[in-house]
Design an enzyme around this catalytic site. Structure first.
Site, PDB file in Angstrom:
ATOM      1  N   GLU A  42       0.828  -1.210   0.000  1.00 25.59           N
ATOM      2  CA  GLU A  42       0.000   0.000   0.000  1.00 25.59           C
ATOM      3  C   GLU A  42       0.862   1.258   0.000  1.00 25.59           C
ATOM      4  O   GLU A  42       0.514   2.258  -0.619  1.00 25.59           O
ATOM      5  CB  GLU A  42      -0.966   0.011   1.195  1.00 25.59           C
ATOM      6  CG  GLU A  42      -2.119  -0.972   1.053  1.00 25.59           C
ATOM      7  CD  GLU A  42      -2.972  -0.718  -0.189  1.00 25.59           C
ATOM      8  OE1 GLU A  42      -3.047   0.435  -0.644  1.00 25.59           O
ATOM      9  OE2 GLU A  42      -3.541  -1.688  -0.725  1.00 25.59           O
ATOM     10  N   TYR A 124      -6.305   6.889   3.998  1.00 24.69           N
ATOM     11  CA  TYR A 124      -6.521   5.926   2.926  1.00 24.69           C
ATOM     12  C   TYR A 124      -5.753   4.624   3.180  1.00 24.69           C
ATOM     13  O   TYR A 124      -6.313   3.524   3.135  1.00 24.69           O
ATOM     14  CB  TYR A 124      -6.125   6.539   1.557  1.00 24.69           C
ATOM     15  CG  TYR A 124      -5.854   5.461   0.566  1.00 24.69           C
ATOM     16  CD1 TYR A 124      -6.909   4.763   0.000  1.00 24.69           C
ATOM     17  CD2 TYR A 124      -4.546   5.066   0.273  1.00 24.69           C
ATOM     18  CE1 TYR A 124      -6.672   3.716  -0.858  1.00 24.69           C
ATOM     19  CE2 TYR A 124      -4.297   4.016  -0.574  1.00 24.69           C
ATOM     20  CZ  TYR A 124      -5.365   3.344  -1.140  1.00 24.69           C
ATOM     21  OH  TYR A 124      -5.127   2.290  -1.970  1.00 24.69           O
ATOM     22  N   ASP A 142      -9.549   5.342  -2.836  1.00 28.01           N
ATOM     23  CA  ASP A 142      -8.387   5.792  -3.620  1.00 28.01           C
ATOM     24  C   ASP A 142      -8.896   6.439  -4.914  1.00 28.01           C
ATOM     25  O   ASP A 142     -10.111   6.555  -5.133  1.00 28.01           O
ATOM     26  CB  ASP A 142      -7.392   4.640  -3.876  1.00 28.01           C
ATOM     27  CG  ASP A 142      -7.913   3.638  -4.893  1.00 28.01           C
ATOM     28  OD1 ASP A 142      -9.094   3.707  -5.274  1.00 28.01           O
ATOM     29  OD2 ASP A 142      -7.125   2.780  -5.318  1.00 28.01           O
TER      30      ASP A 142
END
Ligand code: SF4
Length: 365
Positions: A42, A124, A142
């Site tokens: 990520e 996020y 996202d």
């Protein structure tokens, strides 16, 4: 056009999941639910495409297979593995977070709220890790998911404002099954990346096209934001070789806001207008290098340029061959760290893609 809140998205959950089960891409961080792998992926995927991140992910995990290994590594080793991926602050903050966890004897936290307390993990990324690794039912908004949602809802407001983001996140969660939130979020992200693409979305293959209000004019959503024109910046950069054909480089201070701890070439920033390439201009560069780095320099007129864009800036590097008159001690001691770096030593020095481009263009390295 009807209001976005009148459309119920929950019927899309099952269609989305069964599409994902059939179509998902085989990505190295998806093979198991190792929370550390998901964290690394990520962080890498912020500002970076999947295809670019994939090989970096594999070598990074090989070098630092666990959080403890990452914490035990020197930051230079970590940055060297990140070299070329850009946004190096991501790697530094992840390294800080790994150290903090290891020192406190803790595992990666399981909720988005706790994850957000770690360096480098914003809302996020926290939501992505919490849902994919730990099945917390939170929405991951996202850029891909935002686009899908704006199209599904035919949302014609600016999607980047705080109220819009709150609304879109809440609506995204309607599409994410509470039983499989990790897969639900990945399905939405995957849908945006592979089907509901910015240009020419493949609506005929879309599992939620029945629900979609925006598909007839999909490319209109999300409504475009006004883009800032990137600022032009011109720099003269000196390729300074010693008698063994090693190039002089400096390590940026750890306290730098940008590219902290990375190796760079001696340079002078001209600003937004290009330098005039006359011998006098080269002399001015030599004077400026002496002022910044000490020592006595001679600089040839620039014979090549490299262009490189970073956030909001379009950089042009004017490459000069340069000579630093010995003795070098004054220069070598003045900065945090200086070194003569040979072609075979490059991999041991973390450097930005721009520096790599310059070395390739100027020296064929
Ligand atoms: Fe995107 Fe088309 Fe699917 Fe709508 S139908 S979500 S525009 S791919």
């Amino acid at each position: 056009m009807s209001k976005p809140e009148t459309l119920d998205l929950t019927p899309g959950q099952d269609a989305l999941l069964s599409w994902y089960d059939r179509q998902k891409r085989d990505l190295p961080w998806r093979r198991d639910r190792n929370p550390y792998y998901i964290w690394v992926s990520e962080i890498m995927l912020q500002q970076t495409q999947v295809a670019t991140a994939k090989p970096y992910f594999e070598t990074f995990i090989q070098a630092f297979p666990t959080i403890a290994d990452l914490a035990a590594a020197d930051i230079d080793q970590v940055l060297a593995r990140w070299s070329g991926l850009g946004y190096y602050r991501r790697a530094r903050l992840m390294h800080d977070a790994a150290r903090r966890l290891t020192e406190d004897g803790k595992q990666l936290p399981r909720t988005a709220q706790e994850l957000e307390e770690l360096p480098g993990i914003g809302p996020y990324t926290a939501a992505a890790i919490a849902s994919i690794a730990f099945e917390q039912h939170v929405a991951v908004l996202d850029g891909n998911v935002e686009r899908v949602l704006c199209r599904l809802l035919a949302y014609d407001e600016n999607a980047k404002t705080a109220p819009s983001r709150r609304l879109l996140a809440a609506r995204a969660l309607e599409l994410v099954s509470a039983e499989r939130p990790g897969d639900g979020n990945q399905a939405l992200m995957e849908l945006g990346a592979t089907i509901c693409r910015p240009k020419s979305p493949k609506c005929l293959l879309c599992p939620v096209s029945d629900l979609c209000r925006g598909k007839s004019e999909a490319e209109r959503f999300p409504v475009p934001r006004k883009r800032r024109r990137p600022r032009a910046v011109h720099l003269s950069v000196a390729l300074t070789l010693d008698s063994d054909r090693r190039v002089l480089m400096f390590r940026r201070a750890e306290s730098s806001d940008l590219l902290a701890g990375m190796w760079e070439l001696p340079h002078h920033v001209h600003g937004d207008t290009p330098p005039v390439d006359l011998p006098d201009a080269a002399k001015e560069v030599a004077r400026q290098l002496a002022k910044t780095y000490g020592g006595s320099w001679s600089v040839a007129p620039s014979e090549a340029q490299v262009k490189h864009s970073i956030t909001h800036r379009a950089l042009t590097f004017h490459i000069h061959s340069a000579r630093l008159e010995p003795p070098f001690d004054q220069v070598m001691q003045r900065r945090t760290e200086a070194a003569w770096v040979g072609r075979d030593d490059l991999d041991r020095h973390a450097m930005s893609s721009a520096v790599r481009k310059i070395l390739k263009r100027g020296l064929g390295w």
